[in-house]
Design an enzyme around this catalytic site. Structure first.
Site, short mmCIF file in Angstrom:
data_model
loop_
_atom_site.label_atom_id
_atom_site.label_comp_id
_atom_site.label_asym_id
_atom_site.label_seq_id
_atom_site.Cartn_x
_atom_site.Cartn_y
_atom_site.Cartn_z
CB CYS A 1 79.48 -32.74 -82.87
SG CYS A 1 79.38 -34.40 -82.21
CG HIS B 1 80.01 -31.40 -77.22
ND1 HIS B 1 79.56 -30.61 -78.25
CD2 HIS B 1 80.26 -32.63 -77.77
CE1 HIS B 1 79.53 -31.34 -79.37
NE2 HIS B 1 79.96 -32.55 -79.11
CD GLU B 2 83.15 -34.81 -76.34
OE1 GLU B 2 82.57 -35.85 -76.67
OE2 GLU B 2 83.52 -33.95 -77.17
CG HIS C 1 78.55 -37.15 -77.55
ND1 HIS C 1 77.76 -37.31 -78.66
CD2 HIS C 1 79.43 -36.17 -77.87
CE1 HIS C 1 78.16 -36.46 -79.61
NE2 HIS C 1 79.17 -35.76 -79.15
#
Ligand code: ZN
Length: 167
Positions: A90, A132-133, A136
């Site tokens: 990341c 993953h995004e 965030h």
């Protein structure tokens, strides 16, 4: 314009992003800036959260030649299956590379930069990267998903995170 990327343990990375409600020039510029920042770093995904814009916008490009940008505004996972361990890194957690358990097949609903809704099935690296995004956007980092033992291995890089204060 290339944007500055927040890095752990910056507490702003823990902000939960708001849904996008206004589609227009400002959003389009944000999308372009996210793509430029992602490509400049040779990354395969970037969320608005990482550039301190707390709106639900994600860009990805998992293609080999970096010519297949994908934009997800207000992404929503409708279904997920086929879990596997995939190694992740990341831009906001420099130096850490470790495997996280994630779904590798997804059905996702989102909007494009013009607000046009779409639904899509994605799999493999594409699916893992989008999850993953989306993490965030919810204020989560991939290292949060590592076991205590795995985190121990990275403790020098992860350090101690300041407690989020009420702001
Ligand atoms: Zn990330």
């Amino acid at each position: 314009m290339r944007l500055a990327v927040l890095t752990h343990p910056d507490p702003r990375l823990r902000t939960v992003a708001q849904p996008v409600t206004e589609f227009g020039a400002a959003l389009s510029q944000l999308v372009d800036d996210l793509l430029e920042t992602m490509y400049a770093a040779r990354a395969i995904g970037l969320s608005a959260t990482q550039v301190d814009v707390h709106q639900r916008v994600v860009v990805l490009d998992v293609s080999a030649d970096g010519r297949a940008p994908q934009v997800y505004v207000n992404p929503q996972v409708l279904a997920q299956d086929t879990f596997g361990m995939v190694e992740e890194s990341c831009m906001s957690v420099p130096g850490v590379l470790d495997s996280v358990r994630r779904a590798t097949r997804l059905r996702v609903r989102a909007q494009d930069r013009d607000g046009v809704p779409f639904e899509r099935r994605i799999e493999g690296m594409n699916a893992v990267c989008l999850l993953h995004e989306i993490d965030h956007l919810d204020g989560r980092l991939f290292v949060d998903r590592l076991s205590w033992l795995r985190r121990l291995r990275w403790r020098r890089l992860l350090g101690r995170e300041p407690r989020a204060s009420a702001a």
